[in-house]
Design an enzyme around this catalytic site. Structure first.
Site, mmCIF file in Angstrom:
data_model
loop_
_atom_site.group_PDB
_atom_site.id
_atom_site.type_symbol
_atom_site.label_atom_id
_atom_site.label_comp_id
_atom_site.label_asym_id
_atom_site.label_seq_id
_atom_site.Cartn_x
_atom_site.Cartn_y
_atom_site.Cartn_z
ATOM 1 N N GLY A 186 39.005 -1.165 -25.786
ATOM 2 C CA GLY A 186 38.375 -0.362 -24.745
ATOM 3 C C GLY A 186 37.525 0.705 -25.421
ATOM 4 O O GLY A 186 38.029 1.452 -26.264
ATOM 5 N N CYS A 215 46.034 -3.688 -18.557
ATOM 6 C CA CYS A 215 44.604 -4.009 -18.421
ATOM 7 C C CYS A 215 44.274 -4.567 -17.045
ATOM 8 O O CYS A 215 43.237 -5.201 -16.863
ATOM 9 C CB CYS A 215 44.160 -4.987 -19.517
ATOM 10 S SG CYS A 215 44.448 -4.375 -21.188
#
Length: 269
Positions: A186, A215
């Protein structure tokens, strides 16, 4: 690009609190933007912490109200903690920035790390990160005695594995022989310089992931090098391998600005 510098911030008993690492990222980011520092990768372990990217939904957070730190990276909620090697590459990219290419380079490096330890990994279309692919659906064992035709995850978009027993837990995806993520990615790019990065599961207690929807993905789980190999693997063992693969991929990357497609101007008749 130029030489990549690695900074080992802290591991084990010296694990770095998330806020401290985030502050250091911002300091290094500002210096990199001003060309006061070269490209740098911060490497560390965190004490247990949940962090939520900008796309995280409320129903993906811990049900018991466990604190979550909201951060400015992309992606959704995840966990960091002991046994997980976290890397924050702070790298200046050419403009227009190609964020996807940066993510793909990180994936490439981590796929190489896993391969060196004997774990075959891959990318999954539409899902960032590095994955251990599961068996074909028809070859997987039934969950809770149910045939795949009755797997509630196939029919209920709001299915919550946290409320349906350990057989659906993300940490048990390997036993179910499903796809499972071994490294999450990320990032954020501000002023052409990257922040945040990756988390490679070396030997963590993956049950921490069972309290969230990791996620935001409900039909897959999480993996670790130790679980896939069936032996203990330490951060110290993995650290130099990660540095070597990141150095090879990032230092030798042919950084090019993202191409801009121009719409042809209509010709009036």
């Amino acid at each position: 690009m130029g030489e990549l510098r690695f900074v080992r911030m802290g591991f084990g008993a010296d694990a770095v609190e998330y806020q401290e690492a985030w502050d250091e990222q911002r300091r290094v980011h500002a210096a990199r933007f001003e060309d006061a520092l070269p490209d740098i990768v911060l490497l560390l372990e965190h004490p247990p912490v949940y962090t939520a990217g900008r796309r995280t939904q409320d129903n993906e957070r811990p049900l018991d109200g466990t604190p979550v730190i909201d951060v400015d990276r992309g992606g959704k909620i995840t966990w960091h903690g002991p046994g997980q090697l976290v890397g924050y590459p702070i790298q200046k990219l050419p403009r227009p920035v190609d964020v996807v290419a940066h993510v793909r380079r990180l994936e490439e490096a981590l796929i190489g790390v896993c391969a060196e330890f004997g774990v075959e990994t891959s990318r999954v279309e539409g899902r960032s990160g590095v994955w251990v692919l599961g068996d074909p659906v028809e070859q997987r064992p039934p969950i809770g005695g149910l045939s795949l035709d009755f797997d509630p995850r196939l029919h209920d978009e709001e299915f919550d594995p946290r409320m349906n027993g350990p057989e659906y837990a993300p940490s048990n995806a390997g036993q179910r022989r499903e796809d499972r993520k071994i490294a999450a990615i990320g990032i954020r790019v501000a002023k052409g310089v990257t922040m945040h990065g990756f988390a490679l599961n070396v030997n963590p207690d993956n049950r921490w992931f069972d309290r969230i929807i990791p996620c935001g993905i409900r039909d897959a789980g999480v993996a670790s090098l130790a679980a896939e190999l069936g032996r203990d693997v330490t951060i110290g063992e993995v650290l130099p391998v990660v540095e070597r693969h990141l150095k090879d991929v990032l230092e030798h990357a042919d950084l090019k600005p993202r191409p801009i497609e121009k719409t042809p101007t209509p010709v009036s008749s």
